[in-house]
Design an enzyme around this catalytic site. Structure first.
Site, PDB file in Angstrom:
ATOM      1  N   ASP A   1      -1.420  12.773   8.692  1.00 55.47           N
ATOM      2  CA  ASP A   1      -2.502  13.773   8.653  1.00 55.47           C
ATOM      3  C   ASP A   1      -3.486  13.500   7.517  1.00 55.47           C
ATOM      4  O   ASP A   1      -4.688  13.743   7.642  1.00 55.47           O
ATOM      5  CB  ASP A   1      -2.002  15.227   8.657  1.00 55.47           C
TER       6      ASP A   1
ATOM      7  N   GLU B   1      -9.599  20.872   8.065  1.00 58.36           N
ATOM      8  CA  GLU B   1      -8.385  21.661   7.837  1.00 58.36           C
ATOM      9  C   GLU B   1      -7.673  21.187   6.579  1.00 58.36           C
ATOM     10  O   GLU B   1      -7.033  21.967   5.881  1.00 58.36           O
ATOM     11  CB  GLU B   1      -7.446  21.531   9.034  1.00 58.36           C
ATOM     12  N   GLU B   2      -7.794  19.896   6.286  1.00 56.20           N
ATOM     13  CA  GLU B   2      -7.046  19.318   5.167  1.00 56.20           C
ATOM     14  C   GLU B   2      -7.698  19.525   3.806  1.00 56.20           C
ATOM     15  O   GLU B   2      -7.146  19.101   2.803  1.00 56.20           O
ATOM     16  CB  GLU B   2      -6.843  17.813   5.409  1.00 56.20           C
TER      17      GLU B   2
ATOM     18  N   ASP C   1     -10.250  19.314  12.737  1.00 55.94           N
ATOM     19  CA  ASP C   1      -8.815  19.320  12.435  1.00 55.94           C
ATOM     20  C   ASP C   1      -8.382  17.884  12.729  1.00 55.94           C
ATOM     21  O   ASP C   1      -8.247  17.497  13.892  1.00 55.94           O
ATOM     22  CB  ASP C   1      -8.100  20.326  13.358  1.00 55.94           C
TER      23      ASP C   1
ATOM     24  N   ASP D   1       0.842  -1.199   0.000  1.00 61.54           N
ATOM     25  CA  ASP D   1       0.000   0.000   0.000  1.00 61.54           C
ATOM     26  C   ASP D   1       0.874   1.245   0.000  1.00 61.54           C
ATOM     27  O   ASP D   1       1.991   1.227   0.483  1.00 61.54           O
ATOM     28  CB  ASP D   1      -0.859   0.052   1.279  1.00 61.54           C
TER      29      ASP D   1
ATOM     30  N   GLU E   1     -10.354  24.870  15.206  1.00 61.70           N
ATOM     31  CA  GLU E   1      -9.359  24.931  16.287  1.00 61.70           C
ATOM     32  C   GLU E   1      -9.883  25.823  17.417  1.00 61.70           C
ATOM     33  O   GLU E   1     -10.014  25.380  18.566  1.00 61.70           O
ATOM     34  CB  GLU E   1      -8.001  25.444  15.757  1.00 61.70           C
TER      35      GLU E   1
ATOM     36  N   LEU F   1      -5.679  16.119  12.448  1.00 62.17           N
ATOM     37  CA  LEU F   1      -4.431  15.912  13.191  1.00 62.17           C
ATOM     38  C   LEU F   1      -3.822  17.277  13.481  1.00 62.17           C
ATOM     39  O   LEU F   1      -3.358  17.961  12.577  1.00 62.17           O
ATOM     40  CB  LEU F   1      -3.459  15.034  12.406  1.00 62.17           C
ATOM     41  N   ASP F   2      -3.889  17.639  14.731  1.00 65.34           N
ATOM     42  CA  ASP F   2      -3.385  18.940  15.151  1.00 65.34           C
ATOM     43  C   ASP F   2      -2.009  18.784  15.781  1.00 65.34           C
ATOM     44  O   ASP F   2      -1.782  17.858  16.561  1.00 65.34           O
ATOM     45  CB  ASP F   2      -4.348  19.553  16.164  1.00 65.34           C
TER      46      ASP F   2
HETATM   47  P1  AHG Z   1      -1.744  21.917  12.584  1.00 58.87           P
HETATM   48  O1  AHG Z   1      -0.715  20.888  12.896  1.00 58.87           O
HETATM   49  O2  AHG Z   1      -3.144  21.361  12.595  1.00 58.87           O
HETATM   50  O3  AHG Z   1      -1.452  22.706  11.348  1.00 58.87           O
HETATM   51  O4  AHG Z   1      -1.793  22.975  13.787  1.00 58.87           O
HETATM   52  C1  AHG Z   1      -0.624  23.439  14.388  1.00 58.87           C
HETATM   53  C2  AHG Z   1      -1.003  24.599  15.250  1.00 58.87           C
HETATM   54  C3  AHG Z   1      -1.373  24.286  16.683  1.00 58.87           C
HETATM   55  O5  AHG Z   1      -1.508  22.989  17.042  1.00 58.87           O
HETATM   56  C4  AHG Z   1      -0.288  24.918  17.501  1.00 58.87           C
HETATM   57  O6  AHG Z   1      -0.840  25.519  18.626  1.00 58.87           O
HETATM   58  C5  AHG Z   1       0.344  25.914  16.579  1.00 58.87           C
HETATM   59  O7  AHG Z   1       0.075  25.494  15.275  1.00 58.87           O
HETATM   60  C6  AHG Z   1       1.808  26.022  16.770  1.00 58.87           C
HETATM   61  O8  AHG Z   1       2.272  27.037  15.978  1.00 58.87           O
HETATM   62  P2  AHG Z   1       3.761  27.606  16.052  1.00 58.87           P
HETATM   63  O9  AHG Z   1       4.642  26.562  15.499  1.00 58.87           O
HETATM   64  O10 AHG Z   1       3.681  28.857  15.201  1.00 58.87           O
HETATM   65  O11 AHG Z   1       4.039  27.944  17.501  1.00 58.87           O
HETATM   66 MN    MN Z   2      -4.244  22.399  14.022  1.00 63.26          MN
HETATM   67 MN    MN Z   3      -4.019  19.734  11.436  1.00 62.11          MN
END
Ligand code: AHG
Ligand code: MN
Ligand code: MN
Length: 338
Positions: A75, A98-99, A119, A69, A283, A121-122
């Site tokens: 994400d 988000e994606e 979201d 696969d 978020e 995967l945050d």
């Molecule tokens: P994602 O991985 O969904 O794009 O979100 C990342 C977000 C959040 O989780 C976090 O609080 C913030 O981005 C961190 O940002 P910095 O790296 O600018 O601090």
């Molecule tokens: Mn996020």
């Molecule tokens: Mn995300």
């Protein structure tokens, strides 16, 4: 009489949802099924997160794993499982992720009465370093008639109209924190049962904490209110002790700690990101909802986060949330700089 210390009367997330449903006379069970599909998506992601290191090794010599696969980034995989679980529940009319740039549509005949943003995967920049990550979701009732088909307007509701929100944190254990309108409950995944068990009933955030959480590397861009507030936390002049700094860089993990220990999490608007960085729909709204329902506060600097009426599905805003006294302190500083 019990012969062991093992609890056989545990409360699972499903048991709580079914119980809540039974309290409402006209309940159809739709909401319970919707949350069941989210629960399944989170369990799937949790299991994949735990195997991510191994899965990456499998895909090391190309883009295929041992079974041939394509190895998908976590994400993307998380987004797919959320979409598939929600779509197949038959309880969702339209979604935003988000994606995905555009709203995710559902065939009219399969549309249900709820609207979900997520979201999947945050904190994804933390995956490869084995640092906590999460999933976040928000649920509204659709506004359009079932016969006509859902529109983007169903997704652009304010935060006060939410009927539920929550997040799942994939850390040293997997926690699902959920509020369906009243109290905030925290569940821990028991991997041997494959069930979320109620471990943190009725979470209340402390009125004040002693931790601040912000990307301090952005301080050159901060506005005067944030600079003044953070200075006061580091160099207090009122005889109190300085606050500790904790910043993971996964909103789910930073807000979860804030919820349990108290304190303040900030991703404010600044000179570089005048509209903020974090996204309103999947978020800021769900996290603000959880924090408020746990007795805390969530502001943008100008208004309460939940009062925003979004104009687009990927809109951003500043967010400052946590213990009510801590957030009120910076809110008052913002007022003096207006
Ligand atoms: P994602 O991985 O969904 O794009 O979100 C990342 C977000 C959040 O989780 C976090 O609080 C913030 O981005 C961190 O940002 P910095 O790296 O600018 O601090
Ligand atoms: Mn996020
Ligand atoms: Mn995300």
């Amino acid at each position: 009489m019990s012969h062991t210390a093992i609890n056989t009367n545990f409360v699972t997330l499903t048991r709580n949802l079914v119980f809540e449903q039974q309290q409402v006379k006209e309940a159809s069970g739709d909401f319970t099924l919707l949350l069941s599909s989210i629960q399944t998506a989170c369990k799937f992601i949790s299991s994949k997160v735990k195997k991510a290191g191994i899965a990456k090794l499998y895909g090391h010599h190309g883009t295929e794993n041992s079974s041939g696969d394509q190895v998908k980034k976590l994400d993307i995989l998380s987004n797919e499982v959320f979409v598939n679980c929600l779509r197949s529940s038959g309880k969702v009319a339209i979604m935003a992720s988000e994606e995905e740039d555009k709203p995710i549509e559902v065939e009219i005949k399969n549309q249900g009465k709820y609207v979900v943003s997520f979201d999947p995967l945050d904190g994804s920049s933390n995956i490869d370093a084995n640092v906590s990550i999460g999933s976040i979701f928000a649920i509204w009732r659709r506004q359009t008639e079932e016969e006509t088909g859902a529109t983007i307007e169903d997704l652009l509701q304010d935060g006060r109209s939410l009927v539920a929100a929550g997040y799942c944190l994939y850390g040293s254990s997997t926690h699902l924190v959920l509020c369906t309108g009243h109290q905030v409950n925290g569940y821990t995944l028991d991997p041997s049962l494959g069930e979320f068990l109620l471990t943190h009933p009725d979470i209340k955030i402390p009125k004040r904490g002693n931790i601040y959480s912000i990307n301090e590397g952005n301080s050159t861009y901060w506005d005067e209110s944030v600079k003044e507030y953070i200075q006061a936390k580091k160099f207090p002049t009122d005889g109190t002790s300085p606050y500790s700094l904790r910043y993971i860089g996964s909103m789910v993990a930073d807000v979860h700690r804030t919820l349990l220990y108290g304190g303040i999490f900030l991703y404010p608007t600044d000179k570089r990101s005048p509209k903020g960085k974090l996204r309103v729909l999947y978020e800021c709204f769900p996290m603000a909802y959880i924090v408020e329902k746990a007795g805390g506060k969530a502001i943008t600097g100008e208004c309460n986060v939940l009062d925003i009426k979004p104009k687009s599905i990927h809109e951003r805003c500043g967010i400052i949330c946590g213990s009510v006294e801590d957030v009120t302190e910076i809110e008052n500083i913002y007022k003096t700089h207006k």
